[in-house]
Scaffold this motif. Structure first.
Motif, PDB file in Angstrom:
ATOM      1  N   LYS A 123       1.113  -0.729  -0.052  1.00 14.39           N
ATOM      2  CA  LYS A 123       0.387  -0.154   0.254  1.00 14.39           C
ATOM      3  C   LYS A 123       0.971   1.276   0.039  1.00 14.39           C
ATOM      4  N   SER A 124       2.005   1.207   0.772  1.00 13.82           N
ATOM      5  CA  SER A 124       2.881   2.694   1.006  1.00 13.82           C
ATOM      6  C   SER A 124       3.446   2.436  -0.193  1.00 13.82           C
ATOM      7  N   ARG A 126       2.154   1.822  -3.089  1.00 15.01           N
ATOM      8  CA  ARG A 126       1.273   2.526  -4.536  1.00 15.01           C
ATOM      9  C   ARG A 126       1.097   3.412  -4.398  1.00 15.01           C
ATOM     10  N   ASP A 127       1.286   4.089  -2.702  1.00 21.40           N
ATOM     11  CA  ASP A 127       0.549   5.249  -2.515  1.00 21.40           C
ATOM     12  C   ASP A 127       2.103   6.314  -3.077  1.00 21.40           C
TER      13      ASP A 127
END
Length: 142
Positions: A123-124, A126-127
């Protein structure tokens, strides 16, 4: 043998890996001119590969598509050059052992027991990539 990916650790000397969501078989060729794994509507001029399980794992996890990614063992049919997208842009030298070629690359095997990054790490990443895209800084030197 299952093991967690560690940045900059070479998987096995002389072995090159390619992470993707594409469903391929031994003997298939990865060739330039196909759609990017990461940027919709972009045709790639090179095929990318790495000697590290970590970079291949990121490729498999971040690639466009549904389902679990794949990490293939590959053999290039031509000369390699350092991947300019990481060499000296993100890391001095080429500690990720990331390469590209304008020539075909043959799938010679698949790692089936690899361990992905944690959901928080994915997630990190992708963000972070989404932020770069929004700022116009997500540029692939291809």
């Amino acid at each position: 043998m299952t093991r967690e990916p560690k940045p900059f650790d070479v998987y096995e000397p002389g072995v090159l890996l390619h992470g993707t969501k594409a469903d391929l078989a031994v003997g298939d060729l990865l060739v330039p001119g196909r759609d990017s794994n990461f940027e919709a509507g972009r045709r790639m001029n090179y095929v990318y590969m790495t000697a590290t399980l970590d970079a291949a794992t990121w490729g498999a996890e971040l690639a466009v598509g549904d389902g679990r990614g794949h990490i293939y063992i590959v053999e290039p049919r031509g000369a390699l050059e350092d991947d300019p997208n990481v060499t000296d842009k993100k890391f001095r030298g080429n500690p990720t052992h990331s390469y590209r070629t304008p020539d075909p690359v043959e799938v010679v095997g698949e790692l089936v027991d690899w361990i992905g990054h944690s959901p928080v790490q994915v997630k990190s990443m992708r963000d972070g990539l989404a932020a770069l895209t929004k700022e116009g800084r997500a540029v692939i030197d291809d």
